[in-house]
Design an enzyme around this catalytic site. Sequence first.
Site, PDB file in Angstrom:
ATOM      1  N   ASP A 128       0.949  -1.331   0.018  1.00  0.00           N
ATOM      2  CA  ASP A 128       0.270  -0.092  -0.053  1.00  0.00           C
ATOM      3  C   ASP A 128       0.894   1.244   0.038  1.00  0.00           C
ATOM      4  OD1 ASP A 128      -2.477   1.394   0.016  1.00  0.00           O
ATOM      5  OD2 ASP A 128      -3.287  -0.117   1.557  1.00  0.00           O
ATOM      6  N   ASP A 194     -10.204   3.243  -3.234  1.00  0.00           N
ATOM      7  CA  ASP A 194     -10.973   1.870  -3.041  1.00  0.00           C
ATOM      8  C   ASP A 194     -12.332   1.797  -3.492  1.00  0.00           C
ATOM      9  OD1 ASP A 194      -8.531   1.654  -1.372  1.00  0.00           O
ATOM     10  OD2 ASP A 194      -9.490   1.770   0.678  1.00  0.00           O
TER      11      ASP A 194
END
Length: 518
Positions: A128, A194
């Site tokens: 990430d 997301d």
Amino acid sequence: MGYNPYNAFLCDTTEAQYHTQAQALISLGLDKLGYNYFNLHEKDCGWQGTARNSTGGFTWNTAALPSGVPALSNFVHGLGLKFGLYSVGGFFSCDFVGGTAHWLGSLNHEAADAVTFANWGADYLKYDNCYAVNQTDFVDFNPPIDIKTHYTTMRDALAKSGRNILFSACEWGVQDPARWPGTDVANSWRISNDIGPPASWDNLFRIINQVVPITQFAGPGGWNDLDMLEVGNTGLTTAEQQTHFAFWAAIKSPLFVSTDLTKISADALAILKNTRIIGVNQDSLGKSISFKRRYTNDHDVWSGPLSDGSTVVVALNLQSTSRQVTLSLADVGFASATATDLITGASLGQLTNSYTTTLAGHGTIILKLTNATPSPKPTFTFYPAAVSTNTLSGGATTRVVNSSVTVVGFIGNGPGTLTFNSVDGGSSGGTKLVSFDYINADVTFTNTACSNCRNAFVSVNGGTGVQVQMPISGQSWDILLSGYLVSLSGFKPGKTNTVEISNPSAFTPDFFRMGVAN
């Protein structure tokens, strides 16, 4: 293909739930269909520790995983699955905790962490992008540093770890990783913010628009990652879940289930177990579908080749109500073809010119076409936007992109207009197929009225403007999208036509040229 519990459980996943979900993956037969990677949760959930050990090594959260990561890895491997971990190319993991309670990140510890992950039996690493710039900024969608170096450093560390670990770059599409190119850096790269939770059609549409200009970068060894699946979760209708799965599969995105498998509905499970659509995703040719045409507020058309010489076609109902949708075969280059419905498996026989079916709101047609006959390719007469014979008003102005491309921008937002003059309507006028080449880098990581798209209103000879919704062409204002098609009526015979582009409330894309079919 695999499983990640995040969309289902957020930060509430326990060690027992990991065991239960992994066992459910097996008992439901999903592993036999290719869902083989089982990943630890991510973000602020904190499977990681908050401090390194005495030798500087990575640690885990003993409250969340009392038996430890190696034990969980052994359990997953014992089921015949592959084991996935999660870390961050930043100072800390993606958490909101703050202070000294941050979960560990891997920035500046890549070599040691890669060896640790390998020793724990990792087969997959999702990496990430939080706290990537400094220790105080949780998320930066416009970072002042080159994020790519964080990923190449971990790529190189994994290569030296002594274990084959699939590398998934999750930097949310920041700095356009597909064009690095992504295949030089990772096995997959996230293209967007997301998908959720919560799940919503708006999230899906934002991501669909964002992948439009980069489908060509996907291929064997490296894939555009549109994020985990929301199939089985609340927020999407069954039809929307089917569209979600079919599109993700055909775009060749990794397919990671992210729902509670102990409570999954029969409908959702059937979607995930559709072997025909899984076959499209796993096709050995590895070619993504690409954007062909948008009928604004009506339906999208996408298509791509398969290894057996056939073509897969996906058409999305952009309206929220059930209705008839007609797929024109010419939009994918064919006059006729033999068709199979990949959702039901039904043979549709020989189609000529078009196929009409009833789709639920935001539902999908996904067809496999064989024995196709090509349709004639239209030819166009092109009209550059930035020429003196056109009319620019209300602030619209030219912009030089490079030595061969000059565009007209600042169209719309009220008074700005671009008018193409002396456009040839041919010998009969009427309705014409029109092609636009444009630049639109209005990228957004949140949902808006037109997420990752801009609207233009196109009027022929002073008639009512037709709304044309145009996806992004890239993440910078020097990348063209060519051949966006729209049918426009109101042309007169001869070369006296005008075509005006406007938008009363927002800016349109910047236009390079318009083509009118001969």
